[in-house]
Design an enzyme around this catalytic site. Sequence first.
Site, PDB file in Angstrom:
ATOM      1  N   GLN A   1      10.494  18.078  28.644  1.00  0.00           N
ATOM      2  CA  GLN A   1      11.129  16.779  28.311  1.00  0.00           C
ATOM      3  C   GLN A   1       9.972  15.789  28.249  1.00  0.00           C
ATOM      4  O   GLN A   1       9.956  14.946  27.397  1.00  0.00           O
ATOM      5  CB  GLN A   1      11.888  16.301  29.304  1.00  0.00           C
ATOM      6  CG  GLN A   1      13.406  17.042  29.146  1.00  0.00           C
ATOM      7  CD  GLN A   1      14.016  16.740  28.094  1.00  0.00           C
ATOM      8  OE1 GLN A   1      14.037  15.825  27.504  1.00  0.00           O
ATOM      9  NE2 GLN A   1      15.235  17.661  28.004  1.00  0.00           N
TER      10      GLN A   1
ATOM     11  N   GLY B   1       9.323  23.292  21.349  1.00  0.00           N
ATOM     12  CA  GLY B   1       9.500  22.615  20.125  1.00  0.00           C
ATOM     13  C   GLY B   1      10.499  21.742  19.537  1.00  0.00           C
ATOM     14  O   GLY B   1      10.281  20.815  18.901  1.00  0.00           O
ATOM     15  N   HIS B   2      11.812  22.158  19.771  1.00  0.00           N
ATOM     16  CA  HIS B   2      12.787  21.198  19.253  1.00  0.00           C
ATOM     17  C   HIS B   2      13.156  19.978  20.186  1.00  0.00           C
ATOM     18  O   HIS B   2      13.974  19.374  19.866  1.00  0.00           O
ATOM     19  CB  HIS B   2      14.213  22.138  19.294  1.00  0.00           C
ATOM     20  CG  HIS B   2      14.865  22.552  20.673  1.00  0.00           C
ATOM     21  ND1 HIS B   2      15.897  21.910  21.173  1.00  0.00           N
ATOM     22  CD2 HIS B   2      14.399  23.446  21.712  1.00  0.00           C
ATOM     23  CE1 HIS B   2      16.197  22.231  22.229  1.00  0.00           C
ATOM     24  NE2 HIS B   2      15.210  23.346  22.688  1.00  0.00           N
TER      25      HIS B   2
ATOM     26  N   GLY C   1      11.158  27.366  25.327  1.00  0.00           N
ATOM     27  CA  GLY C   1      10.917  26.811  26.579  1.00  0.00           C
ATOM     28  C   GLY C   1      11.248  27.626  27.772  1.00  0.00           C
ATOM     29  O   GLY C   1      10.628  27.877  28.868  1.00  0.00           O
ATOM     30  N   THR C   2      12.603  28.383  27.655  1.00  0.00           N
ATOM     31  CA  THR C   2      13.228  29.155  28.914  1.00  0.00           C
ATOM     32  C   THR C   2      12.275  30.310  28.854  1.00  0.00           C
ATOM     33  O   THR C   2      12.119  30.789  29.899  1.00  0.00           O
ATOM     34  CB  THR C   2      14.613  29.701  28.165  1.00  0.00           C
ATOM     35  OG1 THR C   2      15.529  28.279  28.349  1.00  0.00           O
ATOM     36  CG2 THR C   2      15.142  30.297  29.351  1.00  0.00           C
TER      37      THR C   2
ATOM     38  N   ASN D   1      15.287  16.622  33.046  1.00  0.00           N
ATOM     39  CA  ASN D   1      15.996  16.389  31.841  1.00  0.00           C
ATOM     40  C   ASN D   1      17.313  15.629  32.149  1.00  0.00           C
ATOM     41  O   ASN D   1      17.848  15.140  31.049  1.00  0.00           O
ATOM     42  CB  ASN D   1      16.230  17.974  31.474  1.00  0.00           C
ATOM     43  CG  ASN D   1      16.977  18.576  32.530  1.00  0.00           C
ATOM     44  OD1 ASN D   1      16.347  19.030  33.528  1.00  0.00           O
ATOM     45  ND2 ASN D   1      18.108  19.131  32.455  1.00  0.00           N
TER      46      ASN D   1
ATOM     47  N   CYS E   1      22.450  23.252  28.362  1.00  0.00           N
ATOM     48  CA  CYS E   1      22.303  24.774  28.578  1.00  0.00           C
ATOM     49  C   CYS E   1      23.743  24.838  29.523  1.00  0.00           C
ATOM     50  O   CYS E   1      24.348  26.051  29.853  1.00  0.00           O
ATOM     51  CB  CYS E   1      21.179  25.138  29.293  1.00  0.00           C
ATOM     52  SG  CYS E   1      19.775  24.958  28.233  1.00  0.00           S
TER      53      CYS E   1
ATOM     54  N   THR F   1       5.599  39.928  16.853  1.00  0.00           N
ATOM     55  CA  THR F   1       5.209  39.327  15.646  1.00  0.00           C
ATOM     56  C   THR F   1       5.160  37.722  15.913  1.00  0.00           C
ATOM     57  O   THR F   1       6.356  37.180  16.061  1.00  0.00           O
ATOM     58  CB  THR F   1       5.617  39.923  14.448  1.00  0.00           C
ATOM     59  OG1 THR F   1       5.790  41.225  14.329  1.00  0.00           O
ATOM     60  CG2 THR F   1       5.548  39.050  13.117  1.00  0.00           C
TER      61      THR F   1
END
Length: 391
Positions: free
Chosen positions: A177, A198-199, A69-70, A151, A319, A235
């Site tokens: 979020q 994703g996480h 996301g960053t 967040n 973070c 890739t």
Amino acid sequence: MSVYLDHAATTPMFDVAIDAMNTSLRKLGNPSSLHTEGRSTRKDVEDAREKIAKAVDCLASEIIFTGSGTEANNAAIKGLFWHSDKKVILISSIEHHAVLDPAHWLVEHEGAQLIEIPVNTDGVIDLDFMKKVIADRRSEIALISVMHSNNETGVIQPIADVVKIAGDIPVHCDAVQSFTKVPLSFKELGLFAMTISGHKVGGPLGIGALILRRAVEIPALLHGGGQERDIRSGTLNAPSIVALAAAVEAKLYDAGKVAALRDSFESGVLSSRPDAVINGKSAPRLPGISNITFPGTQSDSLLLLMDSQKVSCSTGAACTAGVHRPSHVLMAMGLTDVVSQSSLRFSFGSTNTTSDVEYALSVLPDVIERGLAAHAEIGRASCRERVFRAV
């Protein structure tokens, strides 16, 4: 027993995502290769792209996969700025550092001017302030970035109103979020760009996406093979992309259940600690995030005390963990630097249960008492040191 109440930092991977990832890891083929193996892997990626596009209500061609996301936030903020000949960037004062830091970098290195939109005591942006800035300086504004939900507090922002006020000014939204937790439509919101990760949704670490209007082209951060509309070369991470799509398609997040767990927890906290303050409670919030101030304590100490009781929570954004400083989000809401360092974030997810809430509430009173005592002792020691120096 251990209880994980830090889902806003990262979520456990869903079994369906792990299975999808394991299957993809066993497949051979670079998605950019033209042979049979490459085409097969490419098909998996494009099928996953379609599933994610359906979930976020955008065109599949508008999804640009990134490593996080960053990265997606950086690509959006810097790309939209570089795409324009204007110099003003307008963001909210409560943005994640993945938006704040690239904006500040553009100020320091590219001559940008940053204007931060203040928030009220509930953590909702001041739309009147934003209207005035746009009325006065519309011709100078390169982009606007306002997160969909915060967040640290979970407070949801009025993005549809932001887009309406902005008019033809590009609007980016960090929706990391909010994705899969509340209704989220890229098309209906009318955004230029949006970020997901994703996480945060039961998918793997190391995969994110920038949703970017098909007609909008921005300069690339990464140059190389020209993948992802020539905006994000590299890739493609097929196993993570496939796993993310599986997590999203499974729809395992039950917002009603998660909200009930959070509400039960907050009621229990206020019952045992009536002086506790739930930050942003009066505003619309995500189902799972609860940010609570415990007056007279120090948040880092509380976190470690909770951890010693096998309850994982947070002092704010993961973070910035380990960096002892007040939350810029809580300070923007009007809390002092001292009070903002007396808060913990508890974030619930689809794997939490009523037993988790009960256990966390059972250990909290002792943790708070120990935290109060530790903070008082630190205060007394500081006072003695000042007296000693004066003598």
